[in-house]
Enzyme design. Structure first.
Site, PDB file in Angstrom:
ATOM      1  N   HIS A  75       0.833  -1.204   0.000  1.00 20.91           N
ATOM      2  CA  HIS A  75       0.000   0.000   0.000  1.00 20.91           C
ATOM      3  C   HIS A  75       0.866   1.252   0.000  1.00 20.91           C
ATOM      4  O   HIS A  75       1.790   1.372   0.787  1.00 20.91           O
ATOM      5  CB  HIS A  75      -0.934   0.003   1.217  1.00 20.91           C
ATOM      6  CG  HIS A  75      -2.114  -0.909   1.057  1.00 20.91           C
ATOM      7  ND1 HIS A  75      -3.227  -0.859   1.856  1.00 20.91           N
ATOM      8  CD2 HIS A  75      -2.363  -1.889   0.141  1.00 20.91           C
ATOM      9  CE1 HIS A  75      -4.096  -1.767   1.455  1.00 20.91           C
ATOM     10  NE2 HIS A  75      -3.588  -2.415   0.432  1.00 20.91           N
ATOM     11  N   TYR A 203      -8.916   4.945   8.222  1.00 17.56           N
ATOM     12  CA  TYR A 203      -9.019   5.255   9.660  1.00 17.56           C
ATOM     13  C   TYR A 203     -10.102   6.315   9.769  1.00 17.56           C
ATOM     14  O   TYR A 203      -9.911   7.436   9.288  1.00 17.56           O
ATOM     15  CB  TYR A 203      -7.699   5.818  10.201  1.00 17.56           C
ATOM     16  CG  TYR A 203      -6.582   4.794  10.274  1.00 17.56           C
ATOM     17  CD1 TYR A 203      -5.857   4.436   9.147  1.00 17.56           C
ATOM     18  CD2 TYR A 203      -6.251   4.200  11.494  1.00 17.56           C
ATOM     19  CE1 TYR A 203      -4.837   3.499   9.224  1.00 17.56           C
ATOM     20  CE2 TYR A 203      -5.234   3.262  11.578  1.00 17.56           C
ATOM     21  CZ  TYR A 203      -4.536   2.919  10.439  1.00 17.56           C
ATOM     22  OH  TYR A 203      -3.525   1.984  10.511  1.00 17.56           O
ATOM     23  N   PRO A 291      -3.030   0.064  19.078  1.00 11.70           N
ATOM     24  CA  PRO A 291      -2.828  -0.416  17.708  1.00 11.70           C
ATOM     25  C   PRO A 291      -3.086   0.605  16.604  1.00 11.70           C
ATOM     26  O   PRO A 291      -2.835   0.317  15.434  1.00 11.70           O
ATOM     27  CB  PRO A 291      -3.812  -1.586  17.603  1.00 11.70           C
ATOM     28  CG  PRO A 291      -4.833  -1.323  18.632  1.00 11.70           C
ATOM     29  CD  PRO A 291      -4.160  -0.596  19.745  1.00 11.70           C
ATOM     30  N   LYS A 295       1.946  -0.471  15.017  1.00 14.66           N
ATOM     31  CA  LYS A 295       3.385  -0.496  15.264  1.00 14.66           C
ATOM     32  C   LYS A 295       3.927  -1.661  16.095  1.00 14.66           C
ATOM     33  O   LYS A 295       5.148  -1.867  16.130  1.00 14.66           O
ATOM     34  CB  LYS A 295       3.784   0.806  16.003  1.00 14.66           C
ATOM     35  CG  LYS A 295       3.710   2.039  15.154  1.00 14.66           C
ATOM     36  CD  LYS A 295       4.920   2.135  14.246  1.00 14.66           C
ATOM     37  CE  LYS A 295       4.825   3.270  13.267  1.00 14.66           C
ATOM     38  NZ  LYS A 295       4.743   2.845  11.882  1.00 14.66           N
ATOM     39  N   TYR A 383       4.132   6.742  10.042  1.00 15.15           N
ATOM     40  CA  TYR A 383       3.318   5.556   9.754  1.00 15.15           C
ATOM     41  C   TYR A 383       4.122   4.497   9.004  1.00 15.15           C
ATOM     42  O   TYR A 383       4.072   3.308   9.353  1.00 15.15           O
ATOM     43  CB  TYR A 383       2.080   5.978   8.939  1.00 15.15           C
ATOM     44  CG  TYR A 383       1.034   4.911   8.815  1.00 15.15           C
ATOM     45  CD1 TYR A 383       0.038   4.763   9.776  1.00 15.15           C
ATOM     46  CD2 TYR A 383       1.023   4.035   7.736  1.00 15.15           C
ATOM     47  CE1 TYR A 383      -0.932   3.771   9.666  1.00 15.15           C
ATOM     48  CE2 TYR A 383       0.065   3.052   7.616  1.00 15.15           C
ATOM     49  CZ  TYR A 383      -0.907   2.929   8.581  1.00 15.15           C
ATOM     50  OH  TYR A 383      -1.867   1.944   8.464  1.00 15.15           O
TER      51      TYR A 383
HETATM   52  P1  FAD Z   1       4.265 -11.971  21.409  1.00 15.79           P
HETATM   53  O1  FAD Z   1       3.768 -12.038  20.009  1.00 15.79           O
HETATM   54  O2  FAD Z   1       3.287 -11.763  22.490  1.00 15.79           O
HETATM   55  O3  FAD Z   1       5.094 -13.307  21.683  1.00 15.79           O
HETATM   56  C1  FAD Z   1       5.499 -13.702  22.960  1.00 15.79           C
HETATM   57  C2  FAD Z   1       5.536 -15.207  23.020  1.00 15.79           C
HETATM   58  O4  FAD Z   1       6.041 -15.625  24.286  1.00 15.79           O
HETATM   59  C3  FAD Z   1       4.159 -15.839  22.901  1.00 15.79           C
HETATM   60  O5  FAD Z   1       4.176 -16.792  21.858  1.00 15.79           O
HETATM   61  C4  FAD Z   1       3.899 -16.457  24.264  1.00 15.79           C
HETATM   62  O6  FAD Z   1       3.113 -17.621  24.156  1.00 15.79           O
HETATM   63  C5  FAD Z   1       5.313 -16.730  24.735  1.00 15.79           C
HETATM   64  N1  FAD Z   1       5.490 -16.807  26.202  1.00 15.79           N
HETATM   65  C6  FAD Z   1       4.992 -15.968  27.142  1.00 15.79           C
HETATM   66  N2  FAD Z   1       5.391 -16.339  28.371  1.00 15.79           N
HETATM   67  C7  FAD Z   1       6.148 -17.443  28.219  1.00 15.79           C
HETATM   68  C8  FAD Z   1       6.825 -18.314  29.133  1.00 15.79           C
HETATM   69  N3  FAD Z   1       6.829 -18.101  30.447  1.00 15.79           N
HETATM   70  N4  FAD Z   1       7.512 -19.367  28.633  1.00 15.79           N
HETATM   71  C9  FAD Z   1       7.555 -19.597  27.295  1.00 15.79           C
HETATM   72  N5  FAD Z   1       6.924 -18.808  26.383  1.00 15.79           N
HETATM   73  C10 FAD Z   1       6.227 -17.755  26.847  1.00 15.79           C
HETATM   74  N6  FAD Z   1      -0.317  -4.736  16.854  1.00 15.79           N
HETATM   75  C11 FAD Z   1      -0.656  -4.010  15.806  1.00 15.79           C
HETATM   76  O7  FAD Z   1       0.187  -3.286  15.300  1.00 15.79           O
HETATM   77  N7  FAD Z   1      -1.933  -4.061  15.278  1.00 15.79           N
HETATM   78  C12 FAD Z   1      -2.892  -4.863  15.812  1.00 15.79           C
HETATM   79  O8  FAD Z   1      -4.020  -4.909  15.325  1.00 15.79           O
HETATM   80  C13 FAD Z   1      -2.559  -5.634  16.931  1.00 15.79           C
HETATM   81  N8  FAD Z   1      -3.477  -6.429  17.498  1.00 15.79           N
HETATM   82  C14 FAD Z   1      -3.128  -7.136  18.600  1.00 15.79           C
HETATM   83  C15 FAD Z   1      -4.092  -7.921  19.220  1.00 15.79           C
HETATM   84  C16 FAD Z   1      -3.789  -8.636  20.387  1.00 15.79           C
HETATM   85  C17 FAD Z   1      -4.850  -9.457  21.055  1.00 15.79           C
HETATM   86  C18 FAD Z   1      -2.474  -8.541  20.936  1.00 15.79           C
HETATM   87  C19 FAD Z   1      -2.120  -9.267  22.213  1.00 15.79           C
HETATM   88  C20 FAD Z   1      -1.506  -7.772  20.285  1.00 15.79           C
HETATM   89  C21 FAD Z   1      -1.830  -7.063  19.135  1.00 15.79           C
HETATM   90  N9  FAD Z   1      -0.887  -6.261  18.498  1.00 15.79           N
HETATM   91  C22 FAD Z   1      -1.232  -5.543  17.426  1.00 15.79           C
HETATM   92  C23 FAD Z   1       0.485  -6.188  18.933  1.00 15.79           C
HETATM   93  C24 FAD Z   1       1.402  -7.152  18.193  1.00 15.79           C
HETATM   94  O9  FAD Z   1       0.715  -8.314  17.842  1.00 15.79           O
HETATM   95  C25 FAD Z   1       2.565  -7.423  19.131  1.00 15.79           C
HETATM   96  O10 FAD Z   1       3.252  -6.186  19.277  1.00 15.79           O
HETATM   97  C26 FAD Z   1       3.536  -8.498  18.682  1.00 15.79           C
HETATM   98  O11 FAD Z   1       2.924  -9.761  18.763  1.00 15.79           O
HETATM   99  C27 FAD Z   1       4.795  -8.452  19.550  1.00 15.79           C
HETATM  100  O12 FAD Z   1       5.579  -9.586  19.350  1.00 15.79           O
HETATM  101  P2  FAD Z   1       6.405 -10.232  20.531  1.00 15.79           P
HETATM  102  O13 FAD Z   1       7.170 -11.331  19.880  1.00 15.79           O
HETATM  103  O14 FAD Z   1       7.128  -9.188  21.271  1.00 15.79           O
HETATM  104  O15 FAD Z   1       5.340 -10.810  21.555  1.00 15.79           O
HETATM  105  C1  DHB Z   2      -4.333  -3.507  11.116  1.00 13.92           C
HETATM  106  C2  DHB Z   2      -4.256  -3.298  12.469  1.00 13.92           C
HETATM  107  C3  DHB Z   2      -3.951  -2.051  12.929  1.00 13.92           C
HETATM  108  O1  DHB Z   2      -3.854  -1.833  14.252  1.00 13.92           O
HETATM  109  C4  DHB Z   2      -3.727  -0.994  12.065  1.00 13.92           C
HETATM  110  O2  DHB Z   2      -3.460   0.225  12.555  1.00 13.92           O
HETATM  111  C5  DHB Z   2      -3.794  -1.219  10.713  1.00 13.92           C
HETATM  112  C6  DHB Z   2      -4.096  -2.484  10.238  1.00 13.92           C
HETATM  113  C7  DHB Z   2      -4.683  -4.860  10.625  1.00 13.92           C
HETATM  114  O3  DHB Z   2      -4.923  -5.737  11.460  1.00 13.92           O
HETATM  115  O4  DHB Z   2      -4.751  -5.047   9.403  1.00 13.92           O
END
Ligand code: FAD
Ligand code: DHB
Length: 392
Positions: A75, A203, A291, A295, A383
């Protein structure tokens, strides 16, 4: 007790832990990932969907971007709307960069496959229970797997275990300050088998609440609605969701089958220290952004890029400077992203009564957005993601 040894012990097979493992493996550094969930669970967890230019470049360098390029949607802009009046933000014109829409669960599938193909050990359904001796040069991770206790001895521990993980709980409380905002609204998100009737993300501020139109492919839409924090998903029939989305977005939607729905609270959270001795935090373990700026995943990748560089410099050159600067390096980007995510959240969500001072200030921002290329450029460059070099 089963004891294994590696160079870097990684807790968590989310985007942060998996990307870190691939970066280290590329440098010939050994690591083991401990993940408490099953492979199937982490590969199907529905979350983010938007990859910054930087993130795509990192995945290209790691050789894990083939499917992303085939299936991801590039995009060059997005729309920001205020009560039906729409302004396009042109990323190409203002930044010469773009973003790619590609679901986080697809990213995670690609990363896990690459790790396993490259012989990186991921122990699924293994729960890290304690991080030991991290102030010494011989830390270890205690974990349980298949009902048995085990130990992973390593030189470094990466706490990439998300917001509720063990990493941040283990970091000494006196070593950091904590900052947080809990927002008074949540997002109701759906995935539907529908053809997007819009070409780029929208948005939309609406006097009844924010809505976001995103997508996953030419056949799958991802859409969100602002709802109160105490809202229950059972209170929303599929029909009500579609009606409210069309109302707030001001466009007609292809109302296909909804196959996933959930409510996510919104918060800003961070700590200002990511290291204690040989323990390093990255990704959601260290910070959460609302969200609206898309980011979270991108910030996780930016963190582990710094961490991998520091660990590589340690093993290749015996130099610990980059590791000791790890927090400083990450935190300046985290603050920028916190500000942008907070700005987008306050810009787009309904918070105040119509006609109130706050709401009229909010409207003024949209009026300014439509008249000012400079304001559009500010949004565009944040962005798509400021280049890594901006924080070097
Ligand atoms: P995570 O993806 O959380 O990975 C951490 C991992 O550690 C998990 O697999 C977990 O199972 C594991 N873990 C935890 N504790 C332990 C333990 N004690 N032992 C072993 N393993 C463990 N961001 C956006 O930009 N847009 C969105 O729309 C958006 N929606 C989201 C919706 C939800 C419900 C959530 C929770 C987050 C969302 N985010 C979104 C944020 C984005 O998904 C996260 O920033 C991203 O997943 C970060 O990655 P990470 O690897 O740091 O953490
Ligand atoms: C999506 C999620 C977001 O939080 C955003 O700002 C833009 C796109 C998505 O899930 O596609």
């Amino acid at each position: 007790m089963k004891t294994i040894k590696t160079q870097v012990g990684i807790i968590g097979a989310g985007p942060a832990g998996l990307t870190l493992a691939l970066m280290l493996q590329k440098q010939g550094i050994k690591c083991v990932i401990i993940e408490n969930r099953s492979r199937e669970y982490v590969e199907n967890r529905v979350r983010a969907g938007l990859l910054e230019h930087n993130t795509v470049e990192v995945f290209e360098e790691l050789g894990v971007a083939d499917r992303l390029h085939q299936e991801g949607l590039v995009h060059h802009g997005c729309y920001i709307a205020y009560n039906g009046i729409t302004q396009r933000i042109d990323f190409q014109k203002h930044t010469q960069r773009e973003v790619t829409i590609y679901g986080q669960q697809e990213v995670v599938k690609d990363l896990i496959k690459a790790c396993l193909d490259r012989k990186i050990e991921i122990i699924f359904e293994a729960e890290a229970t304690e991080i030991n001796d991290f102030m010494t040069e011989e830390p270890s991770i205690s974990f349980t797997h298949g009902g048995e206790n085990a130990i992973l001895n390593c030189d470094f521990v990466a706490g990439t275990d998300g917001f509720h993980g063990l990493g941040r709980k283990t970091l000494p409380k006196e070593s950091y300050n904590e900052f947080k905002i809990e927002y008074p609204f949540s997002w109701l998100g759906i995935l539907a088998y529908s053809k997007p009737t819009y070409d780029e993300l929208i948005y939309a501020f609406h006097h009844e609440g924010f809505a976001l139109a995103s997508m996953r492919s030419e056949k799958v839409c991802r859409l969100y609605l602002q709802v109160p924090n105490d809202e229950k998903i059972e209170n929303w029939s599929d029909e009500q969701i579609w009606t409210e989305l069309e109302n707030r977005l001001g466009i007609e939607l292809d109302k296909g089958e909804i196959f996933e729905k959930g409510i996510t609270p919104m918060r800003s959270f961070m700590i200002d220290n990511l290291q204690a001795g040989r323990l390093f935090l990255a990704g959601d373990a260290a910070h959460i952004v609302p969200p609206t700026g898309a980011k979270g995943l991108n910030l996780a990748v930016a963190d582990v890029r710094n961490l991998a560089k520091g660990i590589t410099d340690f093993y290749k050159n015996g130099n610990e400077d980059a590791l000791n600067n790890y927090t400083k390096k990450c935190v300046s980007r985290v603050w920028r992203v916190q500000d942008f995510s907070n700005f987008m959240t306050y810009l787009c969500h309904k918070q105040a009564e119509n006609g109130s001072f706050e709401q009229l200030l909010q409207k003024s921002k949209f009026d300014y957005l439509r008249m000012s290329e400079a304001y559009q450029k500010t949004i565009a460059e944040n962005y798509v993601g400021l280049p890594f070099e901006a924080f070097e």
